[in-house]
Design a protein around this motif. Structure first.
Motif, short mmCIF file in Angstrom:
data_model
loop_
_atom_site.label_atom_id
_atom_site.label_comp_id
_atom_site.label_asym_id
_atom_site.label_seq_id
_atom_site.Cartn_x
_atom_site.Cartn_y
_atom_site.Cartn_z
N PRO A 1 -3.70 -25.88 24.78
CA PRO A 1 -3.03 -27.13 24.41
C PRO A 1 -2.09 -27.66 25.50
CG PRO A 1 -1.95 -25.29 23.37
CD PRO A 1 -3.13 -24.72 24.08
N PHE A 2 -1.68 -28.92 25.29
CA PHE A 2 -0.76 -29.59 26.21
C PHE A 2 0.36 -30.25 25.42
CE2 PHE A 2 -4.71 -29.35 28.49
CZ PHE A 2 -4.37 -29.20 29.82
N VAL B 1 -1.74 -25.12 14.26
CA VAL B 1 -2.09 -23.96 15.07
C VAL B 1 -1.00 -23.66 16.10
CG1 VAL B 1 -3.43 -25.34 16.73
CG2 VAL B 1 -3.89 -22.89 16.49
N ALA B 2 -0.37 -24.71 16.66
CA ALA B 2 0.71 -24.50 17.62
C ALA B 2 1.92 -23.86 16.94
CB ALA B 2 1.10 -25.82 18.28
N ALA B 3 2.29 -24.41 15.78
CA ALA B 3 3.44 -23.87 15.04
C ALA B 3 3.19 -22.43 14.62
CB ALA B 3 3.72 -24.74 13.82
N ARG B 4 1.96 -22.11 14.31
CA ARG B 4 1.61 -20.78 13.79
C ARG B 4 1.47 -19.73 14.90
NH1 ARG B 4 0.03 -16.39 12.35
NH2 ARG B 4 -0.98 -15.82 10.38
N VAL C 1 2.10 -32.14 20.75
CA VAL C 1 1.25 -31.09 21.29
C VAL C 1 -0.15 -31.30 20.73
CG1 VAL C 1 0.78 -28.60 21.34
CG2 VAL C 1 3.14 -29.43 21.54
N ARG C 2 -1.12 -31.40 21.61
CA ARG C 2 -2.51 -31.56 21.19
C ARG C 2 -3.43 -30.94 22.23
NH1 ARG C 2 -0.12 -32.63 17.30
NH2 ARG C 2 -0.48 -34.25 15.73
N GLU D 1 -9.14 -32.71 24.47
CA GLU D 1 -10.11 -33.71 24.03
C GLU D 1 -9.47 -34.78 23.15
OE1 GLU D 1 -10.20 -30.44 20.90
OE2 GLU D 1 -10.07 -30.61 23.08
N ARG D 2 -8.21 -34.56 22.72
CA ARG D 2 -7.56 -35.53 21.85
C ARG D 2 -6.39 -36.24 22.54
NH1 ARG D 2 -6.44 -33.50 16.01
NH2 ARG D 2 -7.02 -35.63 15.54
N LEU D 3 -6.31 -36.12 23.87
CA LEU D 3 -5.23 -36.76 24.61
C LEU D 3 -5.69 -38.14 25.09
CD1 LEU D 3 -3.94 -33.84 26.86
CD2 LEU D 3 -2.90 -34.73 24.77
#
Length: 298
Positions: free
Chosen positions: A273-274, A102-105, A144-145, A148-150
């Motif tokens: 995202p972060f 999703v970040a790349a897109r 990059v995530r 909730e997944r960090l």
């Protein structure tokens, strides 16, 4: 025991690439040179580090434990040597990022393009991966995530949009002759196009309105991995069913009329995202430049 950093680096490259050929492709060394370095390291250590067959290369228990200790240690060595990079007018080197599809897109392209124009001596390597990985073990500097997944011991810097939503939609052809959806549970009576993470997890669709949260787990004719979300969009446009995806991803289809929004007053909003990276004393100059750039880019 005298250390040879070249042998250790070769071992780490093969372990992370899960094979000598792939390690040769990414490291720039030949497979035979890497193999010789690993044999020297095994002879020095007195233990076998890899189980080798004609089909695969896997770590032994000793190799696994060595890799767990070696990745952060060599990362610190590399970062310490990189300190001199700070004395250059323009930092140089390679920055390796692990990012979700999703970040790349959706938002990385303009950030990457502007960063590389500002830092022409830095080479950026992007790995698109929807699993949550140990960035150091994967040979990356940062990832990059979403929040909730960090992991708690990571440093997190905002990147990309700060608020996002998941949207629900279907094509006019699919909706023709069908009753309009009024509640998320109505989806259980519809064909839905689902997405599955590489881990195998297929999270339910989540909705919220007036403080009330509703989760549904619909079924349908197509399930794709998250990295193939464009195929899911194409299927929805073709009328195969209802889709649940990032609003920005579906925006072009909304604008063209290829898809119609559904249950819009139930769409959930969530934190953006972060960029995350391990806390350590020395930060590689390319990563430091990228973090500084993000603060100015926002």
């Amino acid at each position: 025991m005298a250390l040879d950093l070249g042998n250790l680096a070769a071992f780490m490259a093969v372990a992370q690439s899960r094979g000598f050929r792939e390690a040769a492709r990414t490291s720039g060394y030949s497979a035979s040179a890497l193999s010789a370095a690993v044999r020297r390291l095994e002879a020095q250590a007195g233990v076998r580090l890899f189980q080798r067959t004609t089909r695969s290369v896997t770590l032994t228990e000793a190799g696994t434990q060595l890799l767990e200790r070696l990745v952060p240690a060599l990362g610190e060595v590399e970062a310490a040597l990189d300190v001199v990079n700070g004395f250059r007018e323009s930092p140089r080197g390679t920055l390796r990022l692990n990012v979700p599809a999703v970040a790349a897109r959706l938002f990385l392209s303009p950030i990457v393009e502007a960063f590389l124009r500002a830092h022409p001596d830095i080479r950026l390597e992007l790995t698109v991966d929807d699993t949550f990985v140990d960035v150091l073990a994967a040979g990356c500097d940062a990832g990059v995530r979403y929040e909730e997944r960090l992991e708690q011991d990571m440093i997190a810097v905002p990147i990309g949009p700060r608020r996002q939503r998941f949207a629900t939609a279907a094509s006019p052809a699919y909706l023709a002759g069908r009753a309009r959806l009024r509640h998320p549970r109505d989806l259980l009576g519809h064909a839905c196009i689902r997405q599955r993470f590489a881990s195998g997890a297929m999270p339910p669709w989540e909705y919220e309105r007036k403080g009330k949260t509703v989760r549904v787990d619909p079924s349908g004719p197509l399930v794709v991995t998250t990295i193939a979300a464009d195929m899911a969009v194409s299927a929805a446009v073709a009328g195969l069913g209802v889709i649940f995806l990032f609003e920005e991803w579906l925006a072009p289809a909304f604008e063209s009329g290829a898809l119609e929004p559904l249950l819009e007053d139930w769409w959930c909003s969530f934190s953006g995202p972060f960029l995350y990276y391990p806390s350590r004393r020395y930060m590689p100059a390319p990563l430091r430049a990228f973090v500084d750039f993000l603060r100015q880019f926002r």
